[in-house]
Scaffold this active site. Structure first.
Site, PDB file in Angstrom:
ATOM      1  N   HIS A  44       1.746  -7.127  -4.544  1.00  0.00           N
ATOM      2  CA  HIS A  44       1.127  -7.519  -3.278  1.00  0.00           C
ATOM      3  C   HIS A  44       2.085  -8.356  -2.427  1.00  0.00           C
ATOM      4  CE1 HIS A  44      -1.763 -10.282  -1.060  1.00  0.00           C
ATOM      5  NE2 HIS A  44      -2.058  -9.081  -0.603  1.00  0.00           N
ATOM      6  N   ARG A  45       2.505  -7.820  -1.294  1.00  0.00           N
ATOM      7  CA  ARG A  45       3.550  -8.433  -0.436  1.00  0.00           C
ATOM      8  C   ARG A  45       4.832  -8.626  -1.254  1.00  0.00           C
ATOM      9  NH1 ARG A  45      -0.274 -13.296   2.117  1.00  0.00           N
ATOM     10  NH2 ARG A  45      -2.155 -12.034   2.220  1.00  0.00           N
ATOM     11  N   GLU A  71       3.688  -3.342  -1.998  1.00  0.00           N
ATOM     12  CA  GLU A  71       2.843  -3.350  -0.805  1.00  0.00           C
ATOM     13  C   GLU A  71       3.481  -4.257   0.244  1.00  0.00           C
ATOM     14  OE1 GLU A  71      -0.764  -4.991   1.553  1.00  0.00           O
ATOM     15  OE2 GLU A  71       0.652  -6.095   0.325  1.00  0.00           O
ATOM     16  N   ASP A  73       3.326  -5.519   4.691  1.00  0.00           N
ATOM     17  CA  ASP A  73       2.519  -5.577   5.919  1.00  0.00           C
ATOM     18  C   ASP A  73       3.438  -5.425   7.122  1.00  0.00           C
ATOM     19  OD1 ASP A  73      -0.101  -6.521   4.671  1.00  0.00           O
ATOM     20  OD2 ASP A  73       1.292  -8.038   3.963  1.00  0.00           O
ATOM     21  N   HIS A  86       3.197 -10.714   6.977  1.00  0.00           N
ATOM     22  CA  HIS A  86       1.748 -10.626   6.854  1.00  0.00           C
ATOM     23  C   HIS A  86       1.018 -11.079   8.120  1.00  0.00           C
ATOM     24  CE1 HIS A  86      -2.346 -11.902   5.834  1.00  0.00           C
ATOM     25  NE2 HIS A  86      -2.334 -10.817   5.081  1.00  0.00           N
ATOM     26  N   GLU A 145       1.110  -1.358   4.990  1.00  0.00           N
ATOM     27  CA  GLU A 145      -0.136  -1.746   5.663  1.00  0.00           C
ATOM     28  C   GLU A 145       0.129  -2.047   7.129  1.00  0.00           C
ATOM     29  OE1 GLU A 145      -2.460  -4.897   3.894  1.00  0.00           O
ATOM     30  OE2 GLU A 145      -3.677  -5.094   5.712  1.00  0.00           O
ATOM     31  N   LYS A 147      -0.862  -3.865  10.185  1.00  0.00           N
ATOM     32  CA  LYS A 147      -1.675  -5.038  10.511  1.00  0.00           C
ATOM     33  C   LYS A 147      -2.057  -4.995  11.984  1.00  0.00           C
ATOM     34  CE  LYS A 147      -2.104  -7.675   6.920  1.00  0.00           C
ATOM     35  NZ  LYS A 147      -3.438  -7.695   6.348  1.00  0.00           N
ATOM     36  N   ASP A 267      -0.359 -10.435  -6.740  1.00  0.00           N
ATOM     37  CA  ASP A 267       0.898 -11.172  -6.558  1.00  0.00           C
ATOM     38  C   ASP A 267       1.731 -11.208  -7.833  1.00  0.00           C
ATOM     39  OD1 ASP A 267      -0.437 -11.665  -4.244  1.00  0.00           O
ATOM     40  OD2 ASP A 267      -0.207 -13.826  -4.273  1.00  0.00           O
TER      41      ASP A 267
END
Ligand code: G3P
Ligand code: CA
Length: 282
Positions: A44-45, A71, A73, A86, A145, A147, A267
């Protein structure tokens, strides 16, 4: 007045329903270990517990840890470059201030995106989606993703233009909380897997809505706190897949694994199967 009463009534129903579903998730007594083998693990990120989120270091760490996907953003800079971050402002994660949409790539590249996480990361730069693809495409699956697409009209087409440089997009997933943006993305790139991210209101998702979403999205993704077995089963019934995200909560992630989800976005990125933190309530 009557309209307000009706709205209040539905608000109460929603609140009580949410509490009930959350309570059902916490009613177990006995603890046991679970194995996470066989489901996708998504950094995640990047592996953002170990390195500043959405930076090259975090993505490299996710790769090293053996995650299946990274992943990230994406936003758009003032001069139309796809930027990985993000928030829509640089305030939280860098030493700068302001909206990404008001800054050029050159201005963004001057910022330090590592020091707030730790001195060891001082000098870490913001990266573009182009740079991200350049380094990680073909080595690991990638979830991009989009945003706030409404802030950036035409961002979907810009993502398509970048992706068109690559022949095989089977290991790429594009996701967003913005359902209409993802419907558009599916029309632009029908062969690329789409994921729709659900908000807390997902707890009230109807089967009709799930049927609609799975008509263009391969994945319906939920925050772990707003998921239950019924929702996961419904998505599977319509041949969709489910990824759940929780940043750091091992217990809830393990719980979701029991729901039969297809992957977890976290994470930590990857845990050994014998991690003592992987305890689940029954
Ligand atoms: O991939 C799911 C997750 O990234 C959505 O939440 O706020 O971390 O982008 P957020
Ligand atoms: Ca995200």
């Amino acid at each position: 007045m009557g309209e307000w009463r009706t709205k209040g009534y539905w608000l109460w129903i929603g609140l009580v329903g949410t509490c009930l579903v959350l309570l059902v998730g916490f009613n177990g007594q006995r603890l046991q270990q679970v194995e996470l083998n066989g489901i996708m693990s998504i950094a995640h990120r990047g592996a953002s517990s170990y390195a500043p989120e959405n930076t090259r270091s975090a993505f490299r760490k996710g790769l090293d840890l053996g995650a299946d996907f990274l992943e990230c953003d994406v936003h758009l800079s003032k001069d139309g470059v796809l930027i990985i971050m993000h928030d829509e402002t640089v305030d939280r994660t860098t030493d700068g201030k302001g909206f990404i949409k008001d800054m050029t790539l050159e201005e963004l590249k001057r910022l330090d995106a590592g020091r707030k996480f730790g001195d060891a990361f001082e000098g870490e730069k913001i990266i573009t989606l182009d740079e991200f693809l350049d380094e990680f495409y073909g080595k690991i699956g990638l979830i991009i993703e989009i945003k706030k697409p409404k802030l950036y009209p035409g961002i979907e087409e810009q993502v398509v233009t970048l992706l068109e440089k690559y022949d095989d997009l089977s290991n790429i997933i594009i996701q967003s909380f913005d359902v209409e943006s993802m419907r558009k993305m599916h029309a632009l790139l029908p062969d690329v897997q789409i994921a729709v991210l659900m908000k807390p209101s997902a707890l009230l998702l109807s089967t009709k809505k799930i049927e609609d979403l799975t008509s263009f999205a391969t994945y319906i993704n939920f925050n772990i706190s707003y998921t239950n077995k019924w929702l996961v089963d419904q998505v599977h019934k319509y041949d969709g897949k489910v990824l759940v995200w929780s940043k750091k909560d091992h217990l809830l992630i393990a719980k979701s694994y029991q729901y039969g989800v297809d992957g977890i976005i976290t994470d930590f990125s990857k845990w050994p199967a014998n991690d003592p933190n992987l305890l689940v309530q029954e």
